[in-house]
Design a protein around this motif. Structure first.
Motif, PDB file in Angstrom:
ATOM      1  N   UNK A 192       0.818  -1.209   0.000  1.00 34.04           N
ATOM      2  CA  UNK A 192       0.000   0.000   0.000  1.00 34.04           C
ATOM      3  C   UNK A 192       0.854   1.262   0.000  1.00 34.04           C
ATOM      4  N   UNK A 193       2.039   1.185   0.611  1.00 34.96           N
ATOM      5  CA  UNK A 193       2.959   2.320   0.580  1.00 34.96           C
ATOM      6  C   UNK A 193       3.465   2.563  -0.830  1.00 34.96           C
ATOM      7  N   UNK A 194       3.656   1.469  -1.606  1.00 38.66           N
ATOM      8  CA  UNK A 194       4.090   1.609  -3.005  1.00 38.66           C
ATOM      9  C   UNK A 194       3.036   2.368  -3.797  1.00 38.66           C
ATOM     10  N   UNK A 195       1.775   1.997  -3.611  1.00 33.84           N
ATOM     11  CA  UNK A 195       0.697   2.680  -4.321  1.00 33.84           C
ATOM     12  C   UNK A 195       0.618   4.139  -3.913  1.00 33.84           C
ATOM     13  N   UNK A 196       0.742   4.400  -2.596  1.00 30.89           N
ATOM     14  CA  UNK A 196       0.640   5.754  -2.091  1.00 30.89           C
ATOM     15  C   UNK A 196       1.750   6.629  -2.634  1.00 30.89           C
ATOM     16  N   UNK A 197       2.932   6.030  -2.905  1.00 28.37           N
ATOM     17  CA  UNK A 197       4.058   6.797  -3.437  1.00 28.37           C
ATOM     18  C   UNK A 197       3.766   7.285  -4.850  1.00 28.37           C
ATOM     19  N   UNK A 198       2.912   6.572  -5.584  1.00 28.36           N
ATOM     20  CA  UNK A 198       2.619   6.945  -6.970  1.00 28.36           C
ATOM     21  C   UNK A 198       1.429   7.892  -7.045  1.00 28.36           C
ATOM     22  N   UNK A 199       0.422   7.660  -6.252  1.00 31.77           N
ATOM     23  CA  UNK A 199      -0.709   8.579  -6.143  1.00 31.77           C
ATOM     24  C   UNK A 199      -0.997   8.765  -4.655  1.00 31.77           C
ATOM     25  N   UNK A 200      -1.641   9.856  -4.325  1.00 29.70           N
ATOM     26  CA  UNK A 200      -1.972  10.119  -2.922  1.00 29.70           C
ATOM     27  C   UNK A 200      -3.234   9.328  -2.585  1.00 29.70           C
ATOM     28  N   UNK A 201      -3.032   8.028  -2.333  1.00 30.29           N
ATOM     29  CA  UNK A 201      -4.151   7.112  -2.168  1.00 30.29           C
ATOM     30  C   UNK A 201      -5.021   7.486  -0.971  1.00 30.29           C
TER      31      UNK A 201
ATOM     32  N   UNK B  53      -7.096  10.447  -1.974  1.00 25.78           N
ATOM     33  CA  UNK B  53      -8.124  10.052  -2.933  1.00 25.78           C
ATOM     34  C   UNK B  53      -9.266   9.329  -2.232  1.00 25.78           C
ATOM     35  N   UNK B  54      -8.955   8.383  -1.369  1.00 27.48           N
ATOM     36  CA  UNK B  54     -10.001   7.634  -0.687  1.00 27.48           C
ATOM     37  C   UNK B  54     -10.852   8.544   0.205  1.00 27.48           C
ATOM     38  N   UNK B  55     -10.239   9.565   0.765  1.00 29.00           N
ATOM     39  CA  UNK B  55     -10.992  10.496   1.615  1.00 29.00           C
ATOM     40  C   UNK B  55     -11.973  11.341   0.813  1.00 29.00           C
ATOM     41  N   UNK B  56     -11.778  11.412  -0.508  1.00 28.69           N
ATOM     42  CA  UNK B  56     -12.669  12.196  -1.366  1.00 28.69           C
ATOM     43  C   UNK B  56     -13.972  11.477  -1.683  1.00 28.69           C
ATOM     44  N   UNK B  57     -14.066  10.181  -1.357  1.00 26.12           N
ATOM     45  CA  UNK B  57     -15.236   9.380  -1.744  1.00 26.12           C
ATOM     46  C   UNK B  57     -16.056   9.017  -0.509  1.00 26.12           C
ATOM     47  N   UNK B  58     -17.133   9.757  -0.252  1.00 26.18           N
ATOM     48  CA  UNK B  58     -17.921   9.526   0.973  1.00 26.18           C
ATOM     49  C   UNK B  58     -18.432   8.097   1.114  1.00 26.18           C
ATOM     50  N   UNK B  59     -18.774   7.452  -0.007  1.00 23.66           N
ATOM     51  CA  UNK B  59     -19.381   6.125   0.071  1.00 23.66           C
ATOM     52  C   UNK B  59     -18.414   5.087   0.627  1.00 23.66           C
ATOM     53  N   UNK B  60     -17.104   5.345   0.549  1.00 21.21           N
ATOM     54  CA  UNK B  60     -16.125   4.384   1.054  1.00 21.21           C
ATOM     55  C   UNK B  60     -16.138   4.299   2.579  1.00 21.21           C
TER      56      UNK B  60
ATOM     57  N   UNK C 206      -3.327   6.944 -13.128  1.00 25.06           N
ATOM     58  CA  UNK C 206      -4.534   6.129 -12.946  1.00 25.06           C
ATOM     59  C   UNK C 206      -4.284   4.722 -13.461  1.00 25.06           C
ATOM     60  N   UNK C 207      -3.737   4.629 -14.672  1.00 23.28           N
ATOM     61  CA  UNK C 207      -3.507   3.324 -15.291  1.00 23.28           C
ATOM     62  C   UNK C 207      -2.433   2.530 -14.559  1.00 23.28           C
ATOM     63  N   UNK C 208      -1.361   3.191 -14.150  1.00 24.56           N
ATOM     64  CA  UNK C 208      -0.285   2.496 -13.433  1.00 24.56           C
ATOM     65  C   UNK C 208      -0.775   1.942 -12.105  1.00 24.56           C
ATOM     66  N   UNK C 209      -1.574   2.708 -11.406  1.00 25.39           N
ATOM     67  CA  UNK C 209      -2.152   2.240 -10.138  1.00 25.39           C
ATOM     68  C   UNK C 209      -2.976   0.974 -10.367  1.00 25.39           C
TER      69      UNK C 209
END
Length: 417
Positions: A6-15, A18-25, A311-314
């Protein structure tokens, strides 16, 4: 390992952001935090899109193109700006080549009615592929019945790639349109649409690309592809439902008759007849989905702020990890290629019905799709009636995939004891 991934993903995008932007999550389903793996059907909406729609209704709700008062002017500018954002997003020559529709399905039907009825005659041919969504098959079957045209299909390899060489063989002087899905909603396969377009154009055929699955995940350039028509749905790319678009080359749109008739698509009306409005309004009759269009513009802003390459790399990172972990499941069959694909995995577990698998996953708050995915000809080619489909997007994580794998193993224990 899970935290490291998950740290690898976060390094590429601010995961986390991003997740905090989606109320339904934040939703709890069956006592578990929601894990949303049904993104190929529809994506969730970030707060920015929700706020854009809310702002329209709260501050500028008015009809467009019909008044000089402030609210109407503001709504008109915002709606036109949304067209311009779409045009830039897919690199159209002009925003006037962007027609807003309800979805990709309506966009294909617009082409079938407004272009097909005018230009196709008995004996003409349309060529599509066996991996098309029903939306890019059924409208042409309608024209087959109505106009007596012939409908032909390009097959796939056992790996799940299009047999590109068949386009060379099947396109004839009678082929008026080639319809190709950019990326399969079942196999995930990303098709070489630029190469296919070049083959079709060299033989004098028009080309329609179904970009419903590709546009949310990869960078699209319609001028580079060279296609004549391109369709997509807003709800699959973080936008509202009820909004999509058709791109078509301006010279084709100028020659086409309108799709619907009535208000706003006209220039003048007399008791003898009518003349048509300028593009794109010629094809947007009546009061449009103004809020949806503005919401789609906000979704495009959101994706561009992240960057489509990211987006695609993630998604590829998630896909590769899911492939690796799913090999742990006994008697699992995954459909489609292992490369040149999106983060969509369709699969079956021998001896367990797809709906039963999906039901067990739902008990753990995991949303997947089970069924034929509106691709019955493709599934018949694969020799199955239904599959389970997990599809990933920018807010998904390795941790969620681990929980998905655990739930699949639980399904095996339940149904194969």
């Amino acid at each position: 390992m899970r935290e490291q991934n998950n740290e690898i993903l976060t390094a590429k995008i601010d995961l986390e952001k991003i997740r905090s932007d989606f109320p339904i999550l934040k939703r709890i389903v069956n006592g578990k935090p929601i894990i949303y793996f049904d993104n190929a059907a529809t994506t969730q909406r970030p707060q920015q899109v929700i706020d854009a729609v809310k702002n329209f209704y709260e501050k500028m709700n008015a009809n467009i193109h019909r008044a000089v008062h402030t609210l109407s002017y503001e709504a008109t500018i915002a709606y036109e700006e949304a067209h311009k954002k779409v045009a830039k997003f897919i690199n159209a020559k002009s925003w006037r080549e962007i027609i807003f529709t309800r979805n990709a399905t309506e966009a294909v039907n617009l082409v079938a009615y407004a272009w097909g009825l005018q230009n196709l005659n008995e004996g003409d041919e349309i060529l599509v592929t066996i991996m098309e969504h029903h939306s890019n098959i059924v409208p042409w079957q309608f024209l087959k019945k109505l106009k007596g045209i012939n409908l032909k299909f390009v097959d796939i390899t056992d790996e799940g790639y299009l047999k590109v060489e068949e386009f060379e063989k099947l396109i004839t002087e009678k082929t008026k349109l080639v319809g190709v899905v950019h990326a399969s909603n079942v196999l995930g396969t990303i098709n070489p649409v630029k190469e296919i377009t070049q083959i079709a154009k060299s033989k004098g055929s028009y080309v329609l690309i179904d970009g419903a699955q590709s546009t949310p995940h990869i960078k699209v350039d319609v001028q580079d592809i060279g296609c004549d028509f391109f369709v997509a749905s807003g709800h699959k790319m973080l936008g509202p439902t009820g909004i999509g678009f058709l791109y078509a080359r301006r010279e084709i749109l100028e020659e086409m008759n309108p799709f619907l008739y009535g208000g706003d698509m006209i220039s003048t009306v007399t008791i003898e007849g009518a003349t048509w409005n300028e593009l794109p309004w010629k094809f947007e009759a009546g009061t449009p989905n103004v809020a949806g269009g503005i919401g789609l513009g906000a979704a495009i802003d959101y994706l561009q702020n992240i960057g489509m390459n990211k987006v695609f790399e993630h998604e590829k990172e998630l896909l590769n990890y899911a492939f690796e972990k799913m090999t742990e499941i006994p008697d699992i069959e995954i459909y489609g290629p292992r490369k040149d694909r999106l983060g969509v995995i369709s699969f079956n577990i021998k001896g367990i019905h797809p709906h039963d698998v999906a039901g067990v996953l739902d008990q753990d708050g995991i949303a997947v799709r089970s069924g034929n995915h509106c691709t019955q000809p493709l599934l018949a080619r694969l020799g199955v009636e239904n599959t389970v489909r997990a599809s990933f997007y920018i807010y998904n994580t390795f941790d969620e995939i681990d929980k998905f794998i655990e739930a699949l193993k639980k399904a095996v224990k339940i149904f194969k004891r």
